[in-house]
Design an enzyme around this catalytic site. Structure first.
Site, PDB file in Angstrom:
ATOM      1  CE  LYS A   1      -4.434  -1.559   1.611  1.00  0.00           C
ATOM      2  NZ  LYS A   1      -5.471  -1.526   2.624  1.00  0.00           N
TER       3      LYS A   1
ATOM      4  CE  LYS B   1      -9.507 -10.513  -1.511  1.00  0.00           C
ATOM      5  NZ  LYS B   1      -8.975 -10.450  -0.151  1.00  0.00           N
TER       6      LYS B   1
ATOM      7  CE  LYS C   1     -14.411  -3.445   0.384  1.00  0.00           C
ATOM      8  NZ  LYS C   1     -15.148  -4.044   1.483  1.00  0.00           N
TER       9      LYS C   1
END
Ligand code: TRP
Length: 339
Positions: free
Chosen positions: A118, A202, A205
């Site tokens: 991240k 994966k 959203k």
């Protein structure tokens, strides 16, 4: 009202209210959550403290937290059997999180792959939030507060769970047995729903490409359109082969979840079908599977008081359980008490 059975094991899991749930969340996590409520004492939390480790729009976060609670109930989380609460409603999470910070090391947090991923694009430490770095310690607090035996999570959370175990053991060793050392449960079926646009990744959203994911709230038309656009391959054969046919395999996986059949059965059913018809069949299976949840969700959104009551009662009971552990911890580390 939930009344936990002392003989049953405790399950804790959390989900972030930072986006809308996809069918990846549904088939990977939520369905497992529903299935386990019969056999375990289940504690499920909408982890808003975790959500703010990246900047959130306040109004959206608030709305999503409510809606996600409603969708979890609509999907079958039974407030008579499981606790469902908002993390920030139980202050023990933040309190234990702080205390455990003092028993965690910079080195071990620096090694967390999720943190590294991240922050890979950050230009300097000045743009990396401490909360993001510290995220796994708060997650450890979530789990350890409830003397959790089992934590059902995706495989991407395995390293975080190991850290929670390490912290628990470290604390137990430093003082005396305080925390149950939790086991991870990295579910089998459905845990692997991938993106429709990039089937080696994966389903998420937060994907920029809206066609990459199906939301639990998507309308039938949207679902059909997204499946029509799903990436496949240049062959024509429908068979399960994750390595060489990731797109088709992902669609077979989704179909098997929606229809509750094995992947082999799904592959057999479409053996002689073309890609176009297969995609349509997958879309219809998902539409049909989501319909009762969407209907129930529409009802619950109108019954805000009911959903609030569930969240409030769950948070009260969760606080009671969490404070039992937190009081012990405070005593062990040496905090003065007037009690
Ligand atoms: N980090 C988890 C995820 O992103 C969410 C989470 C927070 C969680 N606290 C937890 C999961 C405790 C399990 C247990 O999926």
């Amino acid at each position: 009202m939930v009344q936990f059975d002392k003989d049953k094991k405790i399950i804790f899991s959390g989900i972030q209210p930072s986006g809308e749930f996809t069918i990846g969340n549904y088939y990977g996590a939520i369905k497992n959550w529903v299935a386990t409520q019969e056999e375990y004492n289940c504690i499920y939390s909408l982890v808003d403290l975790h959500a703010i480790t990246v900047l959130q729009d306040p109004a959206t976060l608030r709305k999503r937290t409510f809606e996600e609670a409603a969708i979890l109930i609509a999907a079958g989380i039974d407030p008579e059997k499981a606790l469902l609460f908002v993390q920030s409603h139980v202050s023990a999470h933040a309190e234990l999180g702080w205390i455990l910070n003092c028993y965690s090391y910079m080195g071990e947090l620096s090694r967390m792959t999720q943190f590294k991923d991240k922050t890979a694009k950050a230009s300097s430490n000045d743009s990396i939030r401490v909360g993001l770095f510290d995220y796994p310690v708060l997650m450890a607090a979530d789990i350890l507060l409830y003397q959790t035996d089992v934590v059902p999570v995706g495989i991407d959370q395995k390293q975080h769970l190991e850290l929670a175990r390490d912290i628990a053991q470290r604390f137990n060793q430093q003082y005396s047995p305080t925390f149950v050392v939790p086991e991870g449960y990295f579910g089998t079926s459905g845990a692997k729903i991938n993106s429709l646009a990039n089937p080696e990744k994966k389903m998420s959203k937060s994907d920029e490409n809206e066609n990459a994911f199906i939301l639990m709230k998507d309308t039938p038309d949207r679902i059909r359109n997204k499946f029509k656009r799903a990436v496949t391959d240049s062959e024509t054969e429908i068979r399960y082969d994750r390595e060489n046919k990731p797109g088709i395999s992902n669609l077979l996986e989704i179909y098997s979840c929606a229809k509750r059949v094995s992947i082999e059965e799904a592959a057999k059913e479409f053996e002689n079908e073309n890609y176009g018809n297969f995609k349509l069949a997958v879309a219809e299976a998902v539409i049909e599977d989501l319909k009762p949840i969407q209907d129930k969700f529409a009802e619950l959104v109108k019954e805000k008081e009911y959903v609030n009551k569930v969240l409030k009662e769950s948070a009260d009971y969760a606080s009671y359980l969490a404070n039992k552990t937190l009081d012990k911890v405070k005593r062990k580390v040496g905090f003065y008490s007037t009690k």
